[in-house]
Design a protein around this motif. Structure first.
Motif: not given
Length: 329
Positions: A158-181
């Motif tokens: 996985l790759t992300s754009a800069g700064k705030a998008a890095a947070m988006d990707l990290c949250l995406h990983l949490v969503r993949r691993d543990h779900g949206s809630a």
């Protein structure tokens, strides 16, 4: 179809010249206890060959050496300050070896240059900070560089754009691993948007005004509370007191997508939460999210998430049950 891996160990790579912002947000997200009970949560390891300086100012001491990457479930590569220089060879080798050993590897911002140097992006779509996408494409022509997205998920890379998008990707990983809630709960704790799709544009032609000043601010909140209703573009335009064409331009400016695609994304995310947290039938969830029928929900859900609703529910219910059982042992 996504499978849920063993994701408990996250290793973050550090070396001289690392960007402290991306490093700090990865540490904050994956090392802090979640705001809701989750077992197992992540164990974070900072990996490097010795003390390093982030942005030339902050002295950092690693927890362990680069050999630890080969034992990690997920490897995070933060951004590098000098993309004109080749990344350290030992870091490149360690990241490549970790992926070969089965780790999921994610880069934040210009960390994509490390993944590209390791050959992990060859033949794959990838992104980085918009200011460096041309350099990435020039140096690594075998990489399909997309300058217009927040992040790209290729499964194990996985790759992300800069700064705030890095947070988006990290949250995406949490969503993949543990779900949206769980991901939404983490986002609320961090006071950031719970979900920005990876395909959203990195930037727009004109600056987006403060959220409360934007013409669509009230409309988005109004629509989000009425996902169970069959809203149309005309309904949204009428509510915003705009023409449909004018609404479309504002939507593209603020969200990077169309009104209908935004609505569909909100409906799918709401369906994910209901599948994870309730015992409602797929028919009932289809009605509650404005999909109308279970057939329609299954079609859109499968296309967007990669698995049918029933499989999604079983996966996250099983993961939560397994976590509770292991936590009580």
């Amino acid at each position: 179809m996504h499978t849920i891996p063993d994701v408990s160990t996250v290793a973050v790579v550090i070396a001289d010249g690392i960007l402290h912002f991306e490093l700090a947000l990865a540490c904050e997200l994956f090392s802090s206890a979640p705001p809701v009970p989750v077992e197992p949560w992540y164990e974070l390891a900072i990996c490097g060959t010795g003390d390093v300086r982030a942005d030339g100012r902050f002295l950092l001491e690693p927890d362990c050496g680069l050999d630890r990457l080969a034992l990690a479930d997920t490897v995070i590569v933060p951004g590098w300050a000098d993309v004109d220089e080749d990344p350290p060879a030992d870091v490149v080798d360690a990241v490549r070896g970790a992926h070969e050993a089965g780790a999921r590897v994610a880069s934040l911002c210009t960390g994509a240059f490390v993944l590209a140097a390791a050959g992990l992006l060859d033949g794959r779509r990838a992104t980085t900070h918009w200011a460096h996408t041309r350099a990435l494409a020039t140096r690594f022509p075998q990489v399909e560089v997309d300058p217009d997205v927040l992040y790209v998920d290729n499964g194990s890379v996985l790759t992300s754009a800069g700064k705030a998008a890095a947070m988006d990707l990290c949250l995406h990983l949490v969503r993949r691993d543990h779900g949206s809630a769980v991901a939404n709960a983490v986002a609320r704790r961090l006071v950031v948007p719970p979900h920005r799709p990876g395909g959203q544009a990195q930037f727009v032609a004109t600056p987006v005004p403060e959220q409360h000043d934007h013409p669509l601010s009230e409309l988005l909140a109004w629509a989000a509370q009425r996902l169970d209703q069959p809203l149309t573009v005309e309904d949204l335009a009428r509510r915003a007191n705009m023409s449909s064409r004018h609404l479309g331009r504002h939507f593209r400016s603020m969200t990077g997508t169309t009104p209908l695609q935004w609505l569909l994304t909100q409906r799918i995310r709401r369906a994910q939460e209901l599948l994870e947290t309730t015992d409602e039938s797929v028919d009932a969830i289809a009605e509650a999210t404005g999909m109308g029928t279970a057939t329609t929900l299954r079609r859109h859900f499968n296309r967007t998430v990669g698995v049918p609703p029933d499989t999604y529910r079983r996966t996250f219910r099983r993961r939560r049950t397994d976590g509770l059982e292991s936590g009580s042992a």
